[in-house]
Design a protein around this motif. Structure first.
Motif, PDB file in Angstrom:
ATOM      1  N   ILE A  69       0.883  -1.161   0.000  1.00 19.27           N
ATOM      2  CA  ILE A  69       0.000   0.000   0.000  1.00 19.27           C
ATOM      3  C   ILE A  69       0.923   1.213   0.000  1.00 19.27           C
ATOM      4  O   ILE A  69       1.752   1.368   0.895  1.00 19.27           O
ATOM      5  N   LYS A  71       1.021   5.311   0.011  1.00 21.57           N
ATOM      6  CA  LYS A  71       0.194   6.492   0.265  1.00 21.57           C
ATOM      7  C   LYS A  71       0.960   7.752  -0.113  1.00 21.57           C
ATOM      8  O   LYS A  71       2.082   7.970   0.333  1.00 21.57           O
ATOM      9  N   THR A  76      -4.111   6.965  -2.533  1.00 22.64           N
ATOM     10  CA  THR A  76      -3.682   5.673  -2.001  1.00 22.64           C
ATOM     11  C   THR A  76      -3.670   4.651  -3.131  1.00 22.64           C
ATOM     12  O   THR A  76      -4.658   4.502  -3.851  1.00 22.64           O
ATOM     13  N   ALA A 103      -8.290   2.273  -1.345  1.00 20.05           N
ATOM     14  CA  ALA A 103      -7.451   2.608  -2.494  1.00 20.05           C
ATOM     15  C   ALA A 103      -8.192   3.439  -3.536  1.00 20.05           C
ATOM     16  O   ALA A 103      -9.328   3.138  -3.893  1.00 20.05           O
TER      17      ALA A 103
END
Length: 173
Positions: A69, A71, A76, A103
């Motif tokens: 993930i 950011k 995101t 996301a």
């Protein structure tokens, strides 16, 4: 204000040269470079410096994460190869992964088919394969995403960094 340019490649299957070429072409000129797995390269390879990379079903080096993930302020990005989410059969698990990450963009590979589509707030992008494309599009491709507050433009490029316009699309955010 979210203005980002992202480069996404996948499924290079041992072709280190194309990974290095794409990296060299864009590093320092874009906000991030992603590889969605099946590189078949060691996770310790210096080519990965500056690239966010995940494990594919053909990557047997335990140094790769299954997902990432990333950011950025106002954006995101969820990233995975896709094989662990059963994308050959359904999209539910990948969609749940994207929802859990909140996301804006979900990057995946595995299918070797370039695609961009939206479900809810999430834009799903498969850059295709830079080595072994499958399906009706036989061009070896990667993707460039230009993200603003209002839209995400997805463009696909061949190994010579030339635009493949037939698949390019814009999506509202």
């Amino acid at each position: 204000m979210a203005n980002y340019t992202l480069i996404v490649m996948s499924d290079s299957h041992g072709d280190r040269e194309i990974v290095a070429d794409i990296k060299e072409h864009y590093l320092g000129k874009v906000d991030a470079i992603f590889h969605n797995g099946d590189s078949e390269l060691p996770s310790s390879d210096p080519v990965w410096e500056g690239i966010r990379v995940v494990a594919g079903n053909c990557d047997f080096d335990s140094g790769y994460p299954d997902s990432l993930i990333t950011k950025f302020p106002g954006l995101t990005v969820a990233q995975t190869h896709g094989h662990l989410y059963g994308i050959n059969f359904m999209w539910d698990k990948l969609d749940l992964f994207a929802q859990e990450a909140d996301a804006d963009i979900c990057l995946y590979g595995h299918l070797h088919r370039a695609a961009a589509w939206k479900n809810g707030k999430t834009l799903f992008v498969n850059p295709g394969s830079v080595l072994q494309p499958r399906g009706e599009i036989t061009e070896k491709l990667y993707a460039k995403l230009d993200v603003t507050d209002d839209k995400i433009a997805v463009s696909f490029y061949n190994r010579n960094h030339q635009l493949y316009p037939a698949l390019s699309q814009e999506f509202s955010r």
